[in-house]
Scaffold this motif. Structure first.
Motif, PDB file in Angstrom:
ATOM      1  N   ASP A 180       0.826  -1.215   0.000  1.00  0.00           N
ATOM      2  CA  ASP A 180       0.000   0.000   0.000  1.00  0.00           C
ATOM      3  C   ASP A 180       0.857   1.260   0.000  1.00  0.00           C
ATOM      4  O   ASP A 180       0.535   2.251   0.683  1.00  0.00           O
ATOM      5  CB  ASP A 180      -0.936   0.028   1.222  1.00  0.00           C
ATOM      6  CG  ASP A 180      -1.859  -1.185   1.275  1.00  0.00           C
ATOM      7  OD1 ASP A 180      -1.981  -1.874   0.249  1.00  0.00           O
ATOM      8  OD2 ASP A 180      -2.445  -1.433   2.333  1.00  0.00           O
ATOM      9  N   ASP A 202       0.120   1.453  -4.202  1.00  0.00           N
ATOM     10  CA  ASP A 202      -1.246   1.220  -3.743  1.00  0.00           C
ATOM     11  C   ASP A 202      -2.252   1.342  -4.883  1.00  0.00           C
ATOM     12  O   ASP A 202      -2.120   2.178  -5.784  1.00  0.00           O
ATOM     13  CB  ASP A 202      -1.610   2.203  -2.626  1.00  0.00           C
ATOM     14  CG  ASP A 202      -2.925   1.815  -1.971  1.00  0.00           C
ATOM     15  OD1 ASP A 202      -2.961   0.746  -1.331  1.00  0.00           O
ATOM     16  OD2 ASP A 202      -3.920   2.545  -2.136  1.00  0.00           O
ATOM     17  N   GLU A 236      -0.463  -2.715  -7.590  1.00  0.00           N
ATOM     18  CA  GLU A 236      -1.642  -3.485  -7.192  1.00  0.00           C
ATOM     19  C   GLU A 236      -2.865  -2.983  -7.948  1.00  0.00           C
ATOM     20  O   GLU A 236      -2.920  -1.823  -8.357  1.00  0.00           O
ATOM     21  CB  GLU A 236      -2.037  -3.317  -5.723  1.00  0.00           C
ATOM     22  CG  GLU A 236      -1.068  -2.893  -4.714  1.00  0.00           C
ATOM     23  CD  GLU A 236      -1.706  -2.830  -3.309  1.00  0.00           C
ATOM     24  OE1 GLU A 236      -1.390  -3.734  -2.555  1.00  0.00           O
ATOM     25  OE2 GLU A 236      -2.467  -1.898  -2.990  1.00  0.00           O
TER      26      GLU A 236
HETATM   27 MG    MG Z   1      -4.056  -2.278  -0.845  1.00  0.00          MG
END
Ligand code: MG
Ligand code: C2E
Ligand code: MG
Ligand code: MG
Length: 292
Positions: A180, A202, A236
């Motif tokens: 993140d 993130d 991500e």
């Molecule tokens: Mg995350």
């Protein structure tokens, strides 16, 4: 009248508190029960090399096969467990299960995969976690280089205890990722002295590419910073071809997200890997089985 309102407001607040506390106790008890009854599962989300689409690793994500509520996500489990010592036991179980699974895939003849495991701030104890990890690596026989521990950027603020744990983990030969990244206000200066291998951009900075110039700038800056610090960048939440193309063009090496694959059962991962061994492109082979 103002006084009355204040008083009833207070009474209402008290009642809310009690209900909240009761609910939270109930959730805690139910999770403990589920944990003891073996209702927890790990699903695995493939991580790919952006240049080729090849699966190079998976991230283990906890799920709860609840007898009444069905399959529950990590957000129904982790925050509840983190409120008590349960997170320690549960965290140990996740590590053991994930390492065992990584070995099981190898023994089934699949190519070695990196196994990324999320670890909570409370687990970052220098005199405990490294021992647990070493013992699990020993008993499963997993190559330490194939295990990656993910800690969130906000956990990093937890300073000395966390730093000592990171160094001890690194000494075992496992790799380390900051999860993140970009959401945790970490002290950037401290990053350079930490033994971090990978930075995970993130999802919040990925989801609005290519519509949000600011998010694009942030993603680009994180990739550049990772490279300057000799770390690998992984994004991500890649959901679209545009996002993949943008990130790849900026030099982001790896990614994960629904564009490639959802978190899925261990069997579904094995099937996907067999397809990959046969040379099928991942995006043509998105498995119907067991995806969450
Ligand atoms: Mg995350
Ligand atoms: P995370 O580590 O950042 O994991 C990524 C989350 O994003 C996962 O949610 C995953 O299912 C979801 N995701 C992946 N690709 C996409 C995408 O393309 N689009 C969207 N919208 N979402 C995507 P999940 O499984 O619900 O996990 C939530 C968080 O719970 C994780 O965030 C992690 O911080 C925590 N968590 C999960 N498993 C564990 C665990 O075993 N231990 C600990 N301590 N935390 C865990
Ligand atoms: Mg993670
Ligand atoms: Mg993450």
């Amino acid at each position: 009248a103002a006084k009355d309102a204040g008083r009833s407001g207070f009474a209402f607040y008290r009642k809310e508190m009690t209900e909240q506390a009761a609910l939270s106790m109930e959730r805690d008890r139910d999770l403990r029960r589920g944990f003891e009854k073996d209702e927890l599962r790990l699903h695995y989300q493939p991580q790919v090399e952006l240049a080729t689409g090849a699966i190079i690793g998976v991230e283990a994500l906890i799920r709860w096969q609840h007898p009444i509520h069905g399959l529950c996500g990590a957000n129904d489990v982790v925050p509840v467990a983190e409120k008590s010592r349960l997170i320690m036991e549960l965290g140990d179980w996740v590590l053991r299960e994930a390492c065992w699974q990584a070995r099981a895939w190898q023994e089934a003849g699949l190519p070695p995969l990196r196994m990324a495991v999320n670890v909570s701030a409370r687990q970052m104890q220098p005199d405990r976690l490294p021992n647990v990890v070493r013992q699990i690596l020993d008993s499963t026989g997993l190559d330490p280089a194939l295990l990656e521990i993910e800690i969130t950027e906000s956990t990093l603020q937890d300073s000395e205890r966390c730093v000592a744990t990171l160094h001890a983990l690194k000494a075992l030969g496992v790799s380390l990722a900051i999860d993140d990244f970009g959401t945790g206000y970490s002290c950037l200066g401290s990053l350079k002295s930490l033994p971090i291998d990978r930075i995970k951009i993130d999802r919040s900075f990925v989801q609005d590419i290519p519509h949000d110039r600011n998010d694009e700038a942030i993603a680009e800056a994180i990739i550049a910073m990772a490279h300057k610090l000799n770390m690998v960048a992984i994004a991500e939440g890649i959901e679209t071809e545009e996002q993949r193309a943008f990130l790849r063009a900026r030099g982001c090496e790896e990614g994960q997200g629904y564009l490639y694959a959802r978190p899925m059962t261990a069997d579904a991962v094995a099937a996907l890997l067999r397809d990959q061994q046969r040379g099928t492109d991942l995006r043509d082979a998105v498995s119907a089985g067991g995806a969450t």
